[in-house]
Scaffold this active site. Structure first.
Site, PDB file in Angstrom:
ATOM      1  N   HIS A 209       0.867  -1.474  -0.102  1.00 57.56           N
ATOM      2  CA  HIS A 209       0.169   0.310  -0.226  1.00 57.56           C
ATOM      3  C   HIS A 209       0.816   1.051  -0.298  1.00 57.56           C
ATOM      4  O   HIS A 209       0.362   2.564   0.347  1.00 57.56           O
ATOM      5  CB  HIS A 209      -0.475  -0.318   1.170  1.00 57.56           C
ATOM      6  CG  HIS A 209      -2.155   0.965   0.855  1.00 57.56           C
ATOM      7  ND1 HIS A 209      -2.388   1.495   2.465  1.00 57.56           N
ATOM      8  CD2 HIS A 209      -2.791   1.559  -0.020  1.00 57.56           C
ATOM      9  CE1 HIS A 209      -3.572   2.194   2.085  1.00 57.56           C
ATOM     10  NE2 HIS A 209      -3.404   1.969   0.500  1.00 57.56           N
ATOM     11  N   LYS A 211       3.444   4.535  -1.046  1.00 61.33           N
ATOM     12  CA  LYS A 211       3.728   5.438  -1.888  1.00 61.33           C
ATOM     13  C   LYS A 211       4.537   6.055  -1.771  1.00 61.33           C
ATOM     14  O   LYS A 211       4.617   6.709  -1.126  1.00 61.33           O
ATOM     15  CB  LYS A 211       2.308   6.344  -1.961  1.00 61.33           C
ATOM     16  CG  LYS A 211       0.702   6.272  -2.387  1.00 61.33           C
ATOM     17  CD  LYS A 211       0.028   5.219  -0.569  1.00 61.33           C
ATOM     18  CE  LYS A 211      -0.707   4.749  -1.755  1.00 61.33           C
ATOM     19  NZ  LYS A 211      -2.411   4.413  -0.344  1.00 61.33           N
ATOM     20  N   ASP A 216      17.354  10.143  -7.151  1.00 60.22           N
ATOM     21  CA  ASP A 216      18.670  10.493  -6.588  1.00 60.22           C
ATOM     22  C   ASP A 216      19.370  10.599  -5.557  1.00 60.22           C
ATOM     23  O   ASP A 216      19.838  10.956  -4.304  1.00 60.22           O
ATOM     24  CB  ASP A 216      19.355  11.816  -7.060  1.00 60.22           C
ATOM     25  CG  ASP A 216      18.883  11.822  -8.721  1.00 60.22           C
ATOM     26  OD1 ASP A 216      19.101  10.681  -8.843  1.00 60.22           O
ATOM     27  OD2 ASP A 216      19.321  13.804  -9.275  1.00 60.22           O
ATOM     28  N   HIS A 385      -9.172  11.419   2.562  1.00 56.39           N
ATOM     29  CA  HIS A 385      -8.266   9.781   1.641  1.00 56.39           C
ATOM     30  C   HIS A 385      -7.156  10.284   2.666  1.00 56.39           C
ATOM     31  O   HIS A 385      -6.135   9.334   2.527  1.00 56.39           O
ATOM     32  CB  HIS A 385      -7.286  10.011   0.631  1.00 56.39           C
ATOM     33  CG  HIS A 385      -7.063   8.231   0.049  1.00 56.39           C
ATOM     34  ND1 HIS A 385      -5.815   8.308  -0.214  1.00 56.39           N
ATOM     35  CD2 HIS A 385      -8.039   7.292  -0.143  1.00 56.39           C
ATOM     36  CE1 HIS A 385      -5.308   7.236   0.018  1.00 56.39           C
ATOM     37  NE2 HIS A 385      -7.115   6.419  -0.464  1.00 56.39           N
ATOM     38  N   LYS A 387      -4.069   9.943   5.333  1.00 58.71           N
ATOM     39  CA  LYS A 387      -3.702   9.338   6.231  1.00 58.71           C
ATOM     40  C   LYS A 387      -2.807  10.245   7.627  1.00 58.71           C
ATOM     41  O   LYS A 387      -1.875  10.333   7.464  1.00 58.71           O
ATOM     42  CB  LYS A 387      -3.070   8.098   6.587  1.00 58.71           C
ATOM     43  CG  LYS A 387      -4.222   7.038   5.147  1.00 58.71           C
ATOM     44  CD  LYS A 387      -3.740   7.436   3.937  1.00 58.71           C
ATOM     45  CE  LYS A 387      -4.643   6.558   2.642  1.00 58.71           C
ATOM     46  NZ  LYS A 387      -6.076   6.210   3.142  1.00 58.71           N
ATOM     47  N   ASP A 392      -0.574  17.107  20.402  1.00 61.76           N
ATOM     48  CA  ASP A 392      -0.305  18.278  21.123  1.00 61.76           C
ATOM     49  C   ASP A 392       1.298  18.884  20.394  1.00 61.76           C
ATOM     50  O   ASP A 392       2.307  19.365  21.008  1.00 61.76           O
ATOM     51  CB  ASP A 392       0.916  17.622  22.688  1.00 61.76           C
ATOM     52  CG  ASP A 392       0.057  16.615  22.930  1.00 61.76           C
ATOM     53  OD1 ASP A 392      -1.386  16.697  23.056  1.00 61.76           O
ATOM     54  OD2 ASP A 392       0.030  15.631  23.924  1.00 61.76           O
TER      55      ASP A 392
END
Length: 468
Positions: A209, A211, A216, A385, A387, A392
């Site tokens: 999952h 991404k 370089d 979408h 996450k 704090d």
């Protein structure tokens, strides 16, 4: 004659699975549930166990780190972020469970939504001199894919090595025509656990999952955004897709690259010489962060432990943006305990998800949240979408991992945990602004009086939550 033989064979297979459960089971309740399924649902119980029940953490069937030792500790880059002693424990936990230390010489740029993210990505790709590494769960044909193809062709002509790793299920719609074009111009491609009949039962439930883009070993990107035109044009059902991504320059990029190289070896069988990659760090002490990979073959439930620890460490506030919050018992109790202890716990999610069954399951926990004093905000201007977890003004979590069983137990994920007050304040401001645009659920008594048919549907969906 055939029937007794088949029954005997089934019993033998079931007994083997029972022994496996008793030897490798994690939680007694889960073990008991699978035992009941195997013996009360003929054939289907065995197939479900093969698909969803086996303990990869014990078997190491898809072990990445053990196959290619790329995630070794690098003590020379370890540093201490400027956070409270209570939060320092989280950095130690991450280091011990994932061998990823805190890196301090980094420059970060927070990227929101598709337009800004892809503008930054394409600008960085044009700077490539040595290699471009891309890894995506969803890589779809379309405007973005075609534009990437053009960039790849130009960079390969400049002797830049381009490697693309995509998930076999998430990118199932990627056309053979496009893949042929990639091969023709010289892009090296690999597919993570392809959708093949021979590996269907062992691989279907364990997806990559992540991404990641690495250029370089100097510039890196990670977050929730896939290669899909829905981030530019939206889709008819949910509208515009909103998401959060990070551009990273500095030492942490090396850890993103190590994750890619390790996954690349598993998918393609080809090793990449990481000794040729120089670690780049900014001259000054910049932003502190840890890149945290997790997967079903880790020794520990890395992502679950880190999320759990952050929730328990919260003293003032805990803000969460996540489309798929289907908490297990530990995470649910941690969230409720934090709220009942006086911590300002808020959850921001879309008013509906892209999968109706998941939507029902997500809502099945709303009553528990509200009873404990957790505020729920339903965003209805498109699909959220992201996450993200904020705590704090000290920790900001951005990446690919949802708060559900699939992300915490089954998928290969990558999350950036950033220890920087300025970034936390920036993201906190964005969070509160989105909350003002959202529908607020805060009345427990009123919510409890929703129609019984909704409660029934949510209860049924909740039973399936371990599989979602």
């Amino acid at each position: 004659m055939l029937v007794p033989i088949l029954v005997t064979l089934y019993i033998l297979i079931a007994l083997v699975m029972v022994i496996s459960l008793l030897l490798n089971g994690v939680r007694p309740s889960k073990t008991l549930a699978w035992l009941l399924a195997i013996f009360t649902i003929p054939v289907a119980g065995v197939l479900l166990y093969i698909l969803f029940g086996r303990n990869r953490r014990k078997s190491k069937m898809f072990s990445l780190k053990n196959q290619f030792g790329t995630l070794n500790k690098l003590e020379n880059v370890t540093c201490s972020p400027d956070i409270s002693v209570n939060k320092q424990k989280i950095t130690s936990l991450i280091h011990k469970t994932s061998s990823c230390p805190v890196t301090c010489h980094n420059d970060l740029e927070l990227l929101k939504d598709g337009k800004n993210t892809f503008e930054s990505i394409f600008e960085a790709l044009e700077e490539a001199k040595e290699h471009i590494h891309l890894q995506y769960y969803i890589f779809e044909d379309g405007i973005l894919a075609d534009k990437l193809l053009e960039v790849f062709e130009r960079k390969i002509a400049e002797n830049v090595t381009v490697r693309l790793l995509y998930d076999g299920i998430g990118s199932y719609s990627l056309s053979k025509k496009y893949l042929k074009k990639l091969k023709h111009i010289g892009v090296e491609t690999a597919q993570f656990l392809p959708f093949k009949f021979g590996r269907f039962l062992t691989a279907l439930n364990y997806r990559n999952h992540r991404k990641i883009i690495v250029i370089d070993n100097k510039i890196g990107f990670t977050g929730g955004i896939n290669i899909s035109d829905k981030y530019l044009k939206g889709d008819p059902a949910l509208g515009k897709w909103h998401d959060t991504h990070l551009k990273i320059e500095g030492e942490a990029v090396d850890f993103l690259n190590r994750i890619f190289v390790t996954d690349w070896f598993l998918a393609s069988g080809n090793k990449v010489d990481i000794s040729a990659f120089k670690m780049h760090g900014s001259a000054r002490k910049g932003t502190s962060l840890q890149i945290v990979p997790s997967g079903p073959d880790d020794d520990f439930d890395v992502m679950e432990q880190v999320y759990f620890s952050i929730i328990n460490s919260a003293e003032k506030y805990l803000y969460i943006v996540n489309p798929y919050i289907i908490p297990n018992h530990a995470i649910l109790q941690a969230l409720m305990t934090a709220a009942l202890s006086g911590v300002d716990v808020r959850i921001l999610m879309s008013s509906s998800t892209d999968i109706k069954l998941v939507d029902w399951c997500v809502r099945a926990y709303f009553e528990s949240y509200l009873k404990a004093g957790i505020k729920i905000y339903l965003y209805d201007d498109g699909f959220l979408h992201s996450k993200v977890m904020l705590c704090d003004d000290e920790i900001a979590s951005i990446g690919t991992a949802n708060l559900d069983n699939r992300s915490l137990q089954q998928n290969y994920e990558a999350q950036a945990f950033v220890y920087d007050k300025d970034l936390c304040l920036q993201m906190k401001s964005d969070f509160l602004r989105d909350c003002e645009k959202s529908i607020v659920l805060g009345d427990y008594k009123k919510y409890k009086e929703r129609p019984w048919i909704k409660k029934l549907i949510e209860g049924f969906a909740k039973l399936l939550s371990p599989l979602l």
